[in-house]
Design a protein around this motif. Sequence first.
Motif, PDB file in Angstrom:
ATOM      1  N   GLY A 121       0.792  -1.230   0.000  1.00 25.25           N
ATOM      2  CA  GLY A 121       0.000   0.000   0.000  1.00 25.25           C
ATOM      3  C   GLY A 121       0.823   1.278   0.000  1.00 25.25           C
ATOM      4  N   GLY A 122       2.158   1.159  -0.034  1.00 28.93           N
ATOM      5  CA  GLY A 122       3.025   2.330  -0.083  1.00 28.93           C
ATOM      6  C   GLY A 122       3.523   2.823   1.259  1.00 28.93           C
ATOM      7  N   LEU A 123       3.267   2.094   2.327  1.00 24.95           N
ATOM      8  CA  LEU A 123       3.739   2.465   3.657  1.00 24.95           C
ATOM      9  C   LEU A 123       5.230   2.160   3.763  1.00 24.95           C
ATOM     10  CD1 LEU A 123       2.990   3.307   6.612  1.00 24.95           C
ATOM     11  CD2 LEU A 123       2.627   0.868   7.043  1.00 24.95           C
ATOM     12  N   LYS A 124       6.032   3.167   4.071  1.00 27.92           N
ATOM     13  CA  LYS A 124       7.480   2.964   4.206  1.00 27.92           C
ATOM     14  C   LYS A 124       7.808   2.712   5.670  1.00 27.92           C
ATOM     15  CE  LYS A 124       8.540   5.843   0.288  1.00 27.92           C
ATOM     16  NZ  LYS A 124       9.522   5.355  -0.626  1.00 27.92           N
ATOM     17  N   VAL A 125       8.552   1.636   5.921  1.00 22.15           N
ATOM     18  CA  VAL A 125       8.882   1.229   7.280  1.00 22.15           C
ATOM     19  C   VAL A 125      10.392   1.167   7.459  1.00 22.15           C
ATOM     20  CG1 VAL A 125       8.711  -0.623   8.983  1.00 22.15           C
ATOM     21  CG2 VAL A 125       6.747  -0.077   7.545  1.00 22.15           C
ATOM     22  N   MET A 126      10.860   1.824   8.509  1.00 24.57           N
ATOM     23  CA  MET A 126      12.260   1.720   8.935  1.00 24.57           C
ATOM     24  C   MET A 126      12.268   0.713  10.087  1.00 24.57           C
ATOM     25  SD  MET A 126      15.449   2.484   8.811  1.00 24.57           S
ATOM     26  CE  MET A 126      15.573   3.942   7.808  1.00 24.57           C
ATOM     27  N   PRO A 127      12.842  -0.470   9.880  1.00 27.73           N
ATOM     28  CA  PRO A 127      12.767  -1.519  10.902  1.00 27.73           C
ATOM     29  C   PRO A 127      13.657  -1.236  12.109  1.00 27.73           C
ATOM     30  CG  PRO A 127      14.242  -2.194   9.180  1.00 27.73           C
ATOM     31  CD  PRO A 127      13.654  -0.871   8.740  1.00 27.73           C
ATOM     32  N   HIS A 128      13.412  -1.980  13.164  1.00 27.68           N
ATOM     33  CA  HIS A 128      14.245  -1.913  14.362  1.00 27.68           C
ATOM     34  C   HIS A 128      15.529  -2.703  14.196  1.00 27.68           C
ATOM     35  CE1 HIS A 128      10.147  -1.170  15.973  1.00 27.68           C
ATOM     36  NE2 HIS A 128      10.794  -0.251  16.659  1.00 27.68           N
ATOM     37  N   MET A 129      15.470  -3.737  13.340  1.00 24.82           N
ATOM     38  CA  MET A 129      16.620  -4.643  13.224  1.00 24.82           C
ATOM     39  C   MET A 129      16.582  -5.422  11.915  1.00 24.82           C
ATOM     40  SD  MET A 129      15.293  -7.626  15.822  1.00 24.82           S
ATOM     41  CE  MET A 129      14.256  -6.544  16.793  1.00 24.82           C
ATOM     42  N   ALA A 130      17.689  -6.060  11.635  1.00 18.65           N
ATOM     43  CA  ALA A 130      17.771  -7.003  10.516  1.00 18.65           C
ATOM     44  C   ALA A 130      17.255  -8.354  10.995  1.00 18.65           C
ATOM     45  CB  ALA A 130      19.210  -7.150  10.049  1.00 18.65           C
ATOM     46  N   ILE A 131      16.713  -9.135  10.086  1.00 19.02           N
ATOM     47  CA  ILE A 131      16.280 -10.487  10.433  1.00 19.02           C
ATOM     48  C   ILE A 131      17.442 -11.240  11.078  1.00 19.02           C
ATOM     49  CG2 ILE A 131      15.604 -12.720   9.466  1.00 19.02           C
ATOM     50  CD1 ILE A 131      13.992 -11.120   7.328  1.00 19.02           C
ATOM     51  N   GLU A 132      18.639 -11.034  10.550  1.00 13.94           N
ATOM     52  CA  GLU A 132      19.832 -11.728  11.034  1.00 13.94           C
ATOM     53  C   GLU A 132      20.193 -11.345  12.468  1.00 13.94           C
ATOM     54  OE1 GLU A 132      19.418 -11.218   6.772  1.00 13.94           O
ATOM     55  OE2 GLU A 132      19.679  -9.659   8.290  1.00 13.94           O
ATOM     56  N   GLU A 133      19.642 -10.251  12.984  1.00 12.80           N
ATOM     57  CA  GLU A 133      19.945  -9.783  14.346  1.00 12.80           C
ATOM     58  C   GLU A 133      18.918 -10.217  15.382  1.00 12.80           C
ATOM     59  OE1 GLU A 133      22.105  -5.592  13.041  1.00 12.80           O
ATOM     60  OE2 GLU A 133      19.956  -5.600  13.470  1.00 12.80           O
ATOM     61  N   ILE A 134      17.884 -10.935  14.968  1.00 15.83           N
ATOM     62  CA  ILE A 134      16.847 -11.350  15.919  1.00 15.83           C
ATOM     63  C   ILE A 134      17.445 -12.298  16.948  1.00 15.83           C
ATOM     64  CG2 ILE A 134      14.673 -12.607  16.211  1.00 15.83           C
ATOM     65  CD1 ILE A 134      13.908 -11.608  13.367  1.00 15.83           C
ATOM     66  N   ASN A 135      17.258 -11.959  18.212  1.00 15.64           N
ATOM     67  CA  ASN A 135      17.723 -12.770  19.333  1.00 15.64           C
ATOM     68  C   ASN A 135      16.524 -13.541  19.869  1.00 15.64           C
ATOM     69  OD1 ASN A 135      18.540 -13.851  21.763  1.00 15.64           O
ATOM     70  ND2 ASN A 135      19.321 -11.928  22.601  1.00 15.64           N
ATOM     71  N   ILE A 136      16.435 -14.809  19.549  1.00 15.26           N
ATOM     72  CA  ILE A 136      15.283 -15.633  19.949  1.00 15.26           C
ATOM     73  C   ILE A 136      15.094 -15.618  21.465  1.00 15.26           C
ATOM     74  CG2 ILE A 136      14.364 -17.997  20.011  1.00 15.26           C
ATOM     75  CD1 ILE A 136      14.158 -16.561  17.273  1.00 15.26           C
ATOM     76  N   GLY A 137      16.165 -15.572  22.219  1.00 15.44           N
ATOM     77  CA  GLY A 137      16.065 -15.568  23.678  1.00 15.44           C
ATOM     78  C   GLY A 137      15.425 -14.308  24.243  1.00 15.44           C
ATOM     79  N   ALA A 138      15.368 -13.249  23.453  1.00 17.05           N
ATOM     80  CA  ALA A 138      14.842 -11.971  23.935  1.00 17.05           C
ATOM     81  C   ALA A 138      13.427 -11.680  23.458  1.00 17.05           C
ATOM     82  CB  ALA A 138      15.783 -10.843  23.491  1.00 17.05           C
ATOM     83  N   ILE A 139      12.801 -12.649  22.782  1.00 18.59           N
ATOM     84  CA  ILE A 139      11.455 -12.402  22.247  1.00 18.59           C
ATOM     85  C   ILE A 139      10.482 -13.482  22.716  1.00 18.59           C
ATOM     86  CG2 ILE A 139      12.427 -11.257  20.226  1.00 18.59           C
ATOM     87  CD1 ILE A 139      11.556 -13.732  18.569  1.00 18.59           C
ATOM     88  N   ASP A 140       9.195 -13.202  22.536  1.00 20.97           N
ATOM     89  CA  ASP A 140       8.153 -14.153  22.911  1.00 20.97           C
ATOM     90  C   ASP A 140       7.377 -14.660  21.703  1.00 20.97           C
ATOM     91  OD1 ASP A 140       8.225 -13.916  25.982  1.00 20.97           O
ATOM     92  OD2 ASP A 140       8.260 -11.852  25.264  1.00 20.97           O
ATOM     93  N   ALA A 141       7.381 -13.881  20.633  1.00 20.02           N
ATOM     94  CA  ALA A 141       6.661 -14.276  19.414  1.00 20.02           C
ATOM     95  C   ALA A 141       7.420 -13.791  18.196  1.00 20.02           C
ATOM     96  CB  ALA A 141       5.249 -13.709  19.417  1.00 20.02           C
ATOM     97  N   LEU A 142       7.454 -14.642  17.175  1.00 20.28           N
ATOM     98  CA  LEU A 142       8.075 -14.319  15.895  1.00 20.28           C
ATOM     99  C   LEU A 142       7.013 -14.519  14.825  1.00 20.28           C
ATOM    100  CD1 LEU A 142      10.638 -13.559  14.340  1.00 20.28           C
ATOM    101  CD2 LEU A 142      11.182 -16.008  14.230  1.00 20.28           C
ATOM    102  N   LEU A 143       6.689 -13.435  14.122  1.00 19.42           N
ATOM    103  CA  LEU A 143       5.568 -13.439  13.188  1.00 19.42           C
ATOM    104  C   LEU A 143       6.040 -13.088  11.792  1.00 19.42           C
ATOM    105  CD1 LEU A 143       3.352 -11.378  15.612  1.00 19.42           C
ATOM    106  CD2 LEU A 143       3.388 -13.867  15.357  1.00 19.42           C
ATOM    107  N   VAL A 144       5.541 -13.831  10.798  1.00 19.50           N
ATOM    108  CA  VAL A 144       5.914 -13.584   9.413  1.00 19.50           C
ATOM    109  C   VAL A 144       4.715 -12.975   8.696  1.00 19.50           C
ATOM    110  CG1 VAL A 144       6.816 -14.571   7.278  1.00 19.50           C
ATOM    111  CG2 VAL A 144       7.455 -15.589   9.490  1.00 19.50           C
ATOM    112  N   ASN A 145       4.867 -11.703   8.338  1.00 22.88           N
ATOM    113  CA  ASN A 145       3.822 -10.988   7.606  1.00 22.88           C
ATOM    114  C   ASN A 145       3.823 -11.470   6.155  1.00 22.88           C
ATOM    115  OD1 ASN A 145       2.335  -8.072   8.265  1.00 22.88           O
ATOM    116  ND2 ASN A 145       2.550  -8.513   6.106  1.00 22.88           N
ATOM    117  N   GLY A 146       2.649 -11.542   5.558  1.00 19.03           N
ATOM    118  CA  GLY A 146       2.538 -11.979   4.173  1.00 19.03           C
ATOM    119  C   GLY A 146       3.016 -10.945   3.176  1.00 19.03           C
TER     120      GLY A 146
END
Length: 189
Positions: free
Chosen positions: A46-71
């Motif tokens: 839809g044209g929404l520009k997003v500046m992410p918090h992190m790279a996928i490669e930087e995700i720390n599984i130990g520091a999160i509770d849910a990992l969601l994959v947007n379509g």
Amino acid sequence: MTTLVTILTPGFADWETALLNAGARDYYRLETRFATPGGDPVTSAGGLKVMPHMAIEEINIGAIDALLVNGGNIWSTPDAPDLTRLLQSAHGADKTVGGICDGVIALARAGLLDSVRHTANGPESLPSTGYGGAAHYVGSPRAVLDRRIVTAPGTAPVSFMGAVFESLGLRTGDLDFYLGLYAAEHQAA
């Protein structure tokens, strides 16, 4: 604090996790974070520009509770990022793992749907992934939650939101009210 990380890719379907992340952040006061391939900014369908918090490669599984994959359309192309190890690691650590619309394809590629009840845009959207879970496929217009794996067709952002919150132990009368509020337009007049 409970933390959800949503993976966004170029051309992501911006409506699919919008209610989930808004409800998580504003109502439940959860931490919502966004990750993209390489940590690069992405633009939605839809044209929404997003500046992410992190790279996928930087995700720390130990520091999160849910990992969601947007379509988004990328998941059915060779350009899709390979999330196999990340998703398997999150599931192995008993985190909530979710996919909506074509984001479910990433879960299928990771083998996470081979032994759990799940849904998707349709069973035909999964076989080219090495998918072995056809016996567990549920043709449902709503999200399906099984063993902390949440799947939904792209037309089910409201029930996807509810199933993710339920998987995090947040199913209350308040959540039921919230789900009813956003699903009201789908009720018979």
